[in-house]
Write an enzyme that holds these catalytic residues in place. Structure first.
Site, short mmCIF file in Angstrom:
data_model
loop_
_atom_site.label_atom_id
_atom_site.label_comp_id
_atom_site.label_asym_id
_atom_site.label_seq_id
_atom_site.Cartn_x
_atom_site.Cartn_y
_atom_site.Cartn_z
N HIS A 273 -7.84 -4.35 2.80
CA HIS A 273 -7.22 -4.08 1.51
C HIS A 273 -7.95 -4.69 0.31
O HIS A 273 -7.65 -4.35 -0.84
CB HIS A 273 -5.77 -4.57 1.51
CG HIS A 273 -4.92 -3.81 2.47
ND1 HIS A 273 -4.67 -4.24 3.75
CD2 HIS A 273 -4.31 -2.62 2.35
CE1 HIS A 273 -3.93 -3.36 4.36
NE2 HIS A 273 -3.69 -2.36 3.54
N HIS B 203 -1.15 9.65 6.08
CA HIS B 203 0.12 9.62 6.82
C HIS B 203 0.48 11.02 7.30
O HIS B 203 0.91 11.22 8.43
CB HIS B 203 1.23 9.07 5.93
CG HIS B 203 0.90 7.73 5.34
ND1 HIS B 203 0.53 7.58 4.03
CD2 HIS B 203 0.81 6.50 5.90
CE1 HIS B 203 0.26 6.30 3.80
NE2 HIS B 203 0.42 5.63 4.92
N CYS C 228 -2.10 -11.53 5.62
CA CYS C 228 -2.24 -10.39 4.70
C CYS C 228 -0.92 -9.65 4.65
O CYS C 228 -0.49 -9.09 5.67
CB CYS C 228 -3.36 -9.43 5.16
SG CYS C 228 -3.35 -7.92 4.17
N HIS D 136 0.53 9.54 1.75
CA HIS D 136 -0.59 10.36 1.28
C HIS D 136 -1.14 11.13 2.47
O HIS D 136 -0.56 11.09 3.56
CB HIS D 136 -1.65 9.49 0.59
CG HIS D 136 -2.17 8.36 1.44
ND1 HIS D 136 -3.01 8.56 2.49
CD2 HIS D 136 -1.94 7.02 1.39
CE1 HIS D 136 -3.31 7.40 3.06
NE2 HIS D 136 -2.66 6.45 2.41
N LYS E 159 -11.76 3.86 3.60
CA LYS E 159 -10.52 4.42 4.09
C LYS E 159 -9.61 4.78 2.91
O LYS E 159 -9.46 3.99 1.97
CB LYS E 159 -9.82 3.37 4.98
CG LYS E 159 -8.47 3.81 5.47
CD LYS E 159 -7.72 2.70 6.16
CE LYS E 159 -6.25 3.05 6.26
NZ LYS E 159 -5.40 1.95 6.67
N CYS F 262 -8.54 -9.77 2.22
CA CYS F 262 -8.39 -8.95 3.42
C CYS F 262 -9.52 -7.92 3.44
O CYS F 262 -9.80 -7.28 2.42
CB CYS F 262 -7.04 -8.24 3.39
SG CYS F 262 -6.93 -6.96 4.64
N CYS G 261 -1.09 -5.82 5.45
CA CYS G 261 -1.29 -5.55 6.89
C CYS G 261 -0.13 -6.12 7.70
O CYS G 261 0.02 -5.79 8.87
CB CYS G 261 -2.55 -6.22 7.44
SG CYS G 261 -4.08 -5.56 6.84
N LYS H 63 -3.53 3.53 -0.50
CA LYS H 63 -2.86 3.31 -1.78
C LYS H 63 -3.48 2.11 -2.49
O LYS H 63 -3.70 2.14 -3.69
CB LYS H 63 -1.37 3.02 -1.55
CG LYS H 63 -0.52 4.25 -1.40
CD LYS H 63 0.10 4.64 -2.73
CE LYS H 63 0.45 6.03 -2.88
NZ LYS H 63 0.91 7.07 -2.38
N1 MSP Z 1 4.07 0.34 9.82
C1 MSP Z 1 2.82 0.28 10.47
C2 MSP Z 1 2.85 1.02 11.78
C3 MSP Z 1 3.90 0.54 12.74
S1 MSP Z 1 3.95 1.51 14.15
C4 MSP Z 1 4.96 0.70 15.16
C5 MSP Z 1 1.74 0.91 9.59
N2 MSP Z 1 2.17 1.75 8.65
S2 MSP Z 1 1.25 2.52 7.59
O1 MSP Z 1 2.15 3.08 6.62
O2 MSP Z 1 0.22 1.68 7.11
O3 MSP Z 1 0.66 3.73 8.37
C6 MSP Z 1 -0.45 3.57 9.17
C7 MSP Z 1 -0.82 4.89 9.78
O4 MSP Z 1 -0.91 5.93 8.78
C8 MSP Z 1 -2.20 4.87 10.39
O5 MSP Z 1 -2.27 4.31 11.65
C9 MSP Z 1 -2.48 6.34 10.43
O6 MSP Z 1 -1.74 6.92 11.45
C10 MSP Z 1 -1.97 6.78 9.08
N3 MSP Z 1 -2.99 6.61 8.05
C11 MSP Z 1 -2.89 5.87 6.91
N4 MSP Z 1 -4.03 6.01 6.19
C12 MSP Z 1 -4.88 6.83 6.84
C13 MSP Z 1 -6.12 7.40 6.55
N5 MSP Z 1 -6.80 7.12 5.46
N6 MSP Z 1 -6.61 8.30 7.43
C14 MSP Z 1 -5.93 8.70 8.55
N7 MSP Z 1 -4.76 8.17 8.85
C15 MSP Z 1 -4.26 7.14 8.09
O7 MSP Z 1 0.59 0.63 9.81
#
Ligand code: MSP
Length: 707
Positions: free
Chosen positions: A169, A26, A142, A23, A323, A166, A145, A326
């Site tokens: 979440h 990311h 979790c 979304h 935040k 959590c 996480c 999903k």
């Molecule tokens: N797989 C782990 C990261 C491993 S890195 C070695 C992870 N993945 S995640 O799919 O949850 O993605 C997390 C990242 O997505 C966050 O750190 C950020 O960069 C981005 N974001 C996810 N949701 C977000 C928001 N609501 N706002 C801004 N960025 C966010 O954690």
């Protein structure tokens, strides 16, 4: 961004979990990394840009199970979507974006992780003990996480016997008690503090650095770095002990070095660990601890150089300040963004609206307002009026900006600054500020500075009124000077703004008559007067069309289908839009009642098993724009996977948590490679059969039967 003298630069985004589709959150980190990458290249530094997916662990296993796929199929499915999405948003290699889409299921990665584990396992902590040891872990875990949670990280249960939730979440934690390898993190506290103190720029911004420092100063606990294989099968085995899988964060963090060649000679030759490492890690603040505490400690143990820096950005939050995620179902969907907004408007908005490091509230209205004010009325208007005037008053080629001695007084009277060095000085100063702000990730402020250049050019034009100057032959030089200055400022803006809006700035640059790329010009090298007199300008085309706010908001809130989509909805197996059946054979005249095609017996109705279900997840399906893939809890041990042809009518996030009616005993059917284990019931409205999902006005338990 430090080390201007460095020959190479390596920037990474987190690698995203392959259990769900991306979304805006990311996309955001990717946009930031892409802008940084383009900026660095523009400044003449060979840059490597990594993004990718984190594909191992219990979450992927569970998501795969829910979707009736193998973990590898699940990962492939999400990666396909990511690849399609990054191409749509021009973030892939083909569009000058990432250099690698890293996947933790690549065999070379497993090789590198094993090597890294071995290096850590054979090392001694700063206190002279084994860095890895075997023990037992018991704690609250979790799954979303992929981390154990301490008491201050979970919400205590309301009733005895229930699991805590959590904090991120708001989902129940799992109680885990099992044999595990531990990393002796507790021995690394002092070494980490020393690292943070000796390198004040290592964690940014400062507020985040302070948080990490006080976390470490509070004392570190050893970290469980493996799960028994019977609990987590989908992972890289611990070297020499295949009864354990390596903890997914140990595996995932290591991707940053394996991607460029750590532990694999072929990769080393193709990219170069020696050449590119250390990297600058861009991460959301939600995963800072993993990057700023665990990762540096692992690297210390393995004897690998520390990252260049860890830069933590804030979160996109919803109107309630939560935040965007999903799990909470409050995400901004990428296909809606892509459908209604240009890529560059989205990039500009993300970088302009979120003060880097702080949280940002996303709203479509704000995005439309910014697009209209800053882009359509701002930069876009400046560009089109400048170019149109050159067409009209200077026969489509850049005129000389020099005002001769005898015309100076006249020029002054028209309100323009006759000393060109003042004009040049202003823009040079703005450029220096802009670069300094960009270097320190203050994108929002950098863009404010760029827009001061836009405002100044606009003001010069409005003050000088070229349309009046054009009527007076004596003012020809003044008119030309206005045109030259406006066009030259535009050239600077194209170069400065290229990393933020690569497509639109290139568009303006081409209209200015350049054949090369604005991305090939180092903004630090810009000199006033670089625009050649006599350069023929190109065809003038609008680059930032105004968005009709009311209409677009309406379309976003109520997406309108067109005929073929409606047809597909009616044909989709899980779609509710059922066409009236032709009268059944044997139905008599007497059976005909208004609105009813034929009667059935009560026993016939009883054959249809309809149950209350709760939508747990909803995702779009790549290359099937009509279908949504839902998982629905109908009170059974496993949720059902159901396909519904409602993608044109419903936002996936709006469905999560909804109670719906599921026809539970419909024969499973396959569509687009996915099995649909039921059907969602909906009313069918209007000519086009728009589905409106049946739901409840009262709270009903999942699995309750409709009779
Ligand atoms: N797989 C782990 C990261 C491993 S890195 C070695 C992870 N993945 S995640 O799919 O949850 O993605 C997390 C990242 O997505 C966050 O750190 C950020 O960069 C981005 N974001 C996810 N949701 C977000 C928001 N609501 N706002 C801004 N960025 C966010 O954690």
């Amino acid at each position: 961004m430090e080390n201007e003298s460095l020959r190479t630069f390596y920037v990474t985004t987190p690698i995203y979990y392959a259990n769900s589709l991306p979304h805006l959150g990311h996309l955001y980190t990717m946009i930031v990394a892409d802008a940084v990458h383009r900026y660095k290249e523009q400044r003449g530094v060979e840059t490597y840009f990594l993004t990718g997916t984190d594909e191992h662990g219990i979450n992927i296993e569970r998501a795969a199970e829910r979707a009736g796929r193998t973990p590898q199929q699940q990962a492939d499915y999400v990666v396909d979507y990511y690849k399609e999405m990054t191409a749509q948003f021009a973030l892939d290699t083909e569009h000058g974006g990432y250099d690698i889409f890293m996947r933790t299921t690549y065999p070379f990665h497993a090789e590198g992780v094993s090597k890294f584990w071995r290096e850590v396992a054979k090392s001694r902590t700063p206190k002279g003990r084994d860095a890895i040891y075997k023990g037992h872990y018991e704690g609250w875990f979790c799954a979303p996480c992929a981390a154990y949670k301490t008491e201050d990280e979970f919400i205590k249960p309301g009733h005895a016997g229930e699991s805590p939730l959590c904090m991120i979440h708001e989902t129940p934690l799992d109680r885990v008690s099992e044999e595990s390898y531990f990393f002796r993190l507790s021995d690394y506290g002092e070494a980490l503090i020393e690292l943070y103190e000796s390198r004040p720029d290592f964690i940014r911004p400062d507020s985040r650095r302070n948080e990490v420092m006080s976390f470490v100063q509070g004392g570190l606990q050893d970290l469980s770095v493996s799960r028994v294989r019977s609990s987590v099968k989908w992972g890289i085995p611990v070297p020499d002990d295949s009864s354990h899988s390596i903890y997914v964060w140990f595996d995932a963090l290591t991707n940053y070095i394996t991607a460029v060649g750590y532990g694999n000679e072929e990769r080393e030759r193709a990219v170069g660990f020696e050449k590119f490492w250390p990297a600058l890690h861009l991460v959301g603040k939600d995963i800072l601890r993993f990057h700023a505490v665990y990762w540096p400690a692992f690297l210390m143990a393995a004897g690998v150089e520390q990252p260049l820096a860890i830069i933590a950005h804030g979160m996109w939050v919803d109107q309630a300040g939560r935040k965007m995620s999903k799990t909470l179902g409050n995400t901004v969907e990428l296909d809606v963004l892509h459908k209604h907004f240009s890529i560059d408007a989205i990039r500009y908005f993300c970088l302009r609206e979120m003060v880097f490091g702080q949280d940002g509230r996303f709203g479509y209205e704000a995005l439309i307002d910014r697009t209209n004010s800053d882009l359509a009325s701002g930069l876009g208007n400046l560009s089109s009026r400048t170019l149109t005037m050159i067409n009209r008053y200077a026969e489509s080629s850049v005129p000389s900006g020099i005002i001769s001695e005898e015309k100076l007084l006249l020029a002054k009277r028209s309100g323009i600054d006759t000393d060109e060095t003042t004009v040049a000085g202003f823009i040079e100063h703005a450029r220096d500020q802009y670069l300094q702000l960009f270097d320190s990730f203050s994108f929002s402020r950098a863009l404010e500075v760029a827009w001061s250049v836009v405002a100044r050019s606009d003001k010069m034009i409005s003050d000088a009124k070229p349309w009046d100057l054009a009527k007076d032959e004596n003012q020809r030089e003044t008119l030309n000077a206005v045109l030259y200055r406006a066009a030259e400022s535009l050239r600077w803006l194209c170069v400065l703004l290229y990393p933020v809006m690569p497509q639109a700035t290139q568009g303006i640059y081409t209209q200015l008559g350049f054949t090369g790329s604005a991305g090939a010009v180092d903004p630090g090298e810009l000199k006033w007067g670089g625009l050649a007199v006599g350069q023929k300008i190109g065809e003038v085309k609008p680059l930032f069309p105004r968005i009709d706010k009311g209409k677009t908001m309406d379309e976003i809130k109520n997406p309108v289908p067109h005929a073929t989509e409606a047809e597909a909805v009616a044909n989709a197996p899980a779609a509710a839009a059922t066409k009236p059946e032709p009268p059944q054979q044997g139905a008599t005249e007497a059976d005909a009642v208004e609105g009813v095609t034929s009667f059935i017996e009560i026993g016939d109705f009883a054959k249809v098993e309809m149950k209350v279900g709760e939508v747990l997840t909803a995702e779009r399906i790549p290359k099937a724009d009509k279908l949504l893939l839902l998982t629905i809890d109908v009170g059974e041990t496993q949720p059902r996977q159901v396909l519904a042809g409602i993608a044109q009518y419903y936002e996936p996030s709006a469905l999560v948590g909804k109670k719906v009616v599921v026809v539970a005993n419909l024969k499973p059917r396959k569509l687009r490679g996915y099995e649909s284990q039921g059907m969602v019931v909906a009313a069918s409205i209007g000519e086009e059969g728009r589905p409106v999902i049946a739901t409840f006005t009262e709270d009903v338990p999942n699995g309750a039967r409709l009779k």
